[in-house]
Design an enzyme around this catalytic site. Structure first.
Site, PDB file in Angstrom:
ATOM      1  CB  CYS A   1      40.541  91.117  50.438  1.00 43.72           C
ATOM      2  SG  CYS A   1      41.930  92.203  50.127  1.00 43.72           S
TER       3      CYS A   1
ATOM      4  CB  CYS B   1      41.719  96.903  46.067  1.00 45.20           C
ATOM      5  SG  CYS B   1      41.290  95.850  44.653  1.00 45.20           S
TER       6      CYS B   1
ATOM      7  CD  GLU C   1      49.223  96.883  54.529  1.00 45.90           C
ATOM      8  OE1 GLU C   1      49.369  95.648  54.445  1.00 45.90           O
ATOM      9  OE2 GLU C   1      48.269  97.421  55.099  1.00 45.90           O
TER      10      GLU C   1
ATOM     11  CB  CYS D   1      46.840  91.728  51.080  1.00 51.76           C
ATOM     12  SG  CYS D   1      45.894  92.822  50.089  1.00 51.76           S
TER      13      CYS D   1
ATOM     14  CB  CYS E   1      37.771  90.171  47.388  1.00 50.45           C
ATOM     15  SG  CYS E   1      38.245  90.206  45.659  1.00 50.45           S
TER      16      CYS E   1
ATOM     17  CB  CYS F   1      54.658  90.799  48.946  1.00 51.49           C
ATOM     18  SG  CYS F   1      52.881  90.910  48.752  1.00 51.49           S
TER      19      CYS F   1
HETATM   20  N1  SAH Z   1      44.368  91.879  43.654  1.00 53.07           N
HETATM   21  C1  SAH Z   1      45.199  90.793  43.372  1.00 53.07           C
HETATM   22  C2  SAH Z   1      46.512  90.818  44.110  1.00 53.07           C
HETATM   23  C3  SAH Z   1      46.500  91.303  45.527  1.00 53.07           C
HETATM   24  S1  SAH Z   1      45.692  90.233  46.679  1.00 53.07           S
HETATM   25  C4  SAH Z   1      44.457  89.494  43.590  1.00 53.07           C
HETATM   26  O1  SAH Z   1      43.377  89.524  44.156  1.00 53.07           O
HETATM   27  O2  SAH Z   1      44.968  88.468  43.156  1.00 53.07           O
HETATM   28  C5  SAH Z   1      46.896  88.916  46.832  1.00 53.07           C
HETATM   29  C6  SAH Z   1      46.303  87.588  47.243  1.00 53.07           C
HETATM   30  O3  SAH Z   1      45.867  87.620  48.605  1.00 53.07           O
HETATM   31  C7  SAH Z   1      45.108  87.170  46.416  1.00 53.07           C
HETATM   32  O4  SAH Z   1      45.215  85.806  46.053  1.00 53.07           O
HETATM   33  C8  SAH Z   1      43.971  87.382  47.388  1.00 53.07           C
HETATM   34  O5  SAH Z   1      42.831  86.638  47.061  1.00 53.07           O
HETATM   35  C9  SAH Z   1      44.623  86.977  48.681  1.00 53.07           C
HETATM   36  N2  SAH Z   1      43.939  87.414  49.883  1.00 53.07           N
HETATM   37  C10 SAH Z   1      43.335  88.592  50.120  1.00 53.07           C
HETATM   38  N3  SAH Z   1      42.810  88.612  51.363  1.00 53.07           N
HETATM   39  C11 SAH Z   1      43.108  87.411  51.923  1.00 53.07           C
HETATM   40  C12 SAH Z   1      42.833  86.823  53.172  1.00 53.07           C
HETATM   41  N4  SAH Z   1      42.167  87.482  54.102  1.00 53.07           N
HETATM   42  N5  SAH Z   1      43.283  85.586  53.407  1.00 53.07           N
HETATM   43  C13 SAH Z   1      43.977  84.898  52.452  1.00 53.07           C
HETATM   44  N6  SAH Z   1      44.264  85.403  51.248  1.00 53.07           N
HETATM   45  C14 SAH Z   1      43.832  86.644  50.980  1.00 53.07           C
HETATM   46 FE1  SF4 Z   2      41.515  93.729  45.575  1.00 54.24          FE
HETATM   47 FE2  SF4 Z   2      41.888  92.295  47.758  1.00 54.24          FE
HETATM   48 FE3  SF4 Z   2      40.265  91.401  45.845  1.00 54.24          FE
HETATM   49 FE4  SF4 Z   2      42.912  91.460  45.407  1.00 54.24          FE
HETATM   50  S1  SF4 Z   2      41.841  90.232  46.930  1.00 54.24           S
HETATM   51  S2  SF4 Z   2      41.301  92.160  44.037  1.00 54.24           S
HETATM   52  S3  SF4 Z   2      43.462  93.313  46.578  1.00 54.24           S
HETATM   53  S4  SF4 Z   2      39.945  93.249  47.061  1.00 54.24           S
END
Ligand code: SAH
Ligand code: SF4
Length: 391
Positions: A162, A155, A134, A379, A159, A148
């Site tokens: 996410c 990934c 994306e 994301c 997390c 972005c």
């Molecule tokens: N992997 C990297 C970059 C991609 S994620 C990272 O984790 O920083 C980009 C941002 O989106 C990160 O700050 C992540 O914590 C946030 N993010 C992911 N899922 C989210 C969600 N459901 N709501 C809000 N922020 C989210």
């Molecule tokens: Fe990976 Fe999503 Fe965690 Fe970023 S927030 S490290 S994209 S799992």
């Protein structure tokens, strides 16, 4: 038959560039050859030096033609050789016949959504091997145009909140695949007299887990698309070793760290990476980074209702950053974008959280509006929506 000859010529051109390339950066076509289908060769995947070598050695043209090509592609946003009017007509048709293209690591657009509210464009691209990634373009009223982009397909960091993490890891993206996401938006903007001003690595994937390809793409985004290094932001889940490596990188990009919780137990429960690099290790890598670079670090905080969004949570974060002497910290507070596999709810307490950090700790904190709120702009969320529709 004509097509077969074109394929052979393109394949020869590639092997010749790979063989003769003098500088390490110019040796990259070897890798590209593996990633691209036969008969297609993306000149957009060659950096400045490699493009020059290719034009001189393989296309048998003088060096200045490489500069002209670059001007058409990156300054004017033209991707059809036929429209590059100051190049000799025969050369233009030859290049297309040889199977050369501008862009080619992205096979097509699987879905596009445009926000009626704020003009945010979100795309799901299909890569040559069928992986889906994306990219998002966010226009701001002050003139900024921010892309972005993704660094991996899926990934592996897991997390829990996410959508990309919920998908799991497919593979790292090549530097050309990363660069092309930004250069596509850049070309589209140039064609209408605008320019890409910022790039954030906040799409799918963990950029510091794919360090070399991400940094190489970032260098090209800076050199060829003209985006200032400080306007390129690498966001990390907190890979401490990667942060230390970034401190020594000659490209002075901006670092953002996704924190979301300020004690180990709570952080580990939503971000498994915290068991590998706990807060102590993470903050010590940030200290090293700041000592070496003197640059400000941004912290990302996804505010989850009742979990990390009250005054107490803000105080815990404030204390953590003060205890570890983080200098000039900035906290971006974004209400959680609800995802299917996570029960947490989006916070409505973001302003109080920010005020507590500012008033009690003198830490700058900004409530962020989720861009593209009326589309699946979180994301990994567009891809999830596609999968659900079986698209
Ligand atoms: N992997 C990297 C970059 C991609 S994620 C990272 O984790 O920083 C980009 C941002 O989106 C990160 O700050 C992540 O914590 C946030 N993010 C992911 N899922 C989210 C969600 N459901 N709501 C809000 N922020 C989210
Ligand atoms: Fe990976 Fe999503 Fe965690 Fe970023 S927030 S490290 S994209 S799992």
């Amino acid at each position: 038959m004509l097509r077969c000859m074109a394929l052979v010529t393109a394949a020869r051109a590639l092997s010749s560039t790979a063989r003769r390339a003098a500088k390490p950066s110019a040796a990259r076509p070897k890798v590209l050859r593996k990633k691209q289908p036969p008969g297609v060769f993306d000149v957009g995947s060659l950096d400045r030096q490699a493009l020059e070598t290719f034009v001189v050695d393989d296309l048998k043209q003088p060096k200045f033609r490489a500069k002209q090509l670059r001007e058409w592609i990156y300054d004017k946003g033209v991707d059809d050789f036929g429209n590059m009017t100051n190049l000799p007509a025969k050369w233009r048709t030859d290049m297309s016949a040889r199977g050369l293209t501008v862009g080619g690591t992205i096979a097509g657009t699987r879905a596009e959504q445009v926000s009626r509210r704020d003009g945010t464009i979100k795309r799901a691209y299909e890569l040559r091997d069928g992986s889906v990634i994306e990219s998002v373009l966010m226009p701001y009223k002050d003139g900024r145009r921010t892309a972005c982009i993704s660094s991996q397909a899926g990934c592996g960091m897991g997390c829990t909140f996410c959508a990309t993490g919920q998908m799991g890891f497919t593979r790292h993206l090549s530097s050309a695949e990363i660069f092309e996401q930004a250069s596509r938006f850049s070309r589209e903007l140039r064609r209408r007299g605008e320019r890409l001003s910022n790039v954030v690595f906040m799409g799918m994937g963990e950029p510091l887990a794919n360090y070399n390809n991400v940094l190489e793409a970032a260098r090209r985004i800076h050199d060829e698309l003209g985006v200032g290094a400080r306007h390129i932001t690498i966001s990390t889940v907190g890979l401490a070793r990667g942060i230390e490596k970034l401190a020594d990188d000659p490209l002075p990009v901006t670092l953002a760290v996704s924190l979301h919780q300020a004690d180990d137990e709570s952080r580990s429960s939503i971000m498994p990476v915290n068991k590998r690099y706990n807060l102590e290790t993470l903050l010590s890598s940030i200290n090293t980074y700041q000592r070496k670079t003197k640059r400000r670090v941004t912290f990302e905080w996804a505010a989850i209702q009742g979990e990390n969004d009250d005054e107490q949570a803000a105080r815990k974060l404030g204390k953590l950053l003060k205890q570890h002497s983080v200098r000039d910290a900035h906290v971006n507070v974004i209400p959680l974008n609800p995802t299917k596999g996570f029960s947490g709810k989006k916070s409505s307490n973001v302003d109080t959280f920010c005020r507590t950090l500012q008033d009690e700790f003198r830490i700058s904190a900004t409530p962020r509006v989720r861009r593209g709120i009326d589309i699946d702009a979180g994301c990994g969320q567009l891809t999830t929506a596609l999968e659900e529709k079986g698209a």
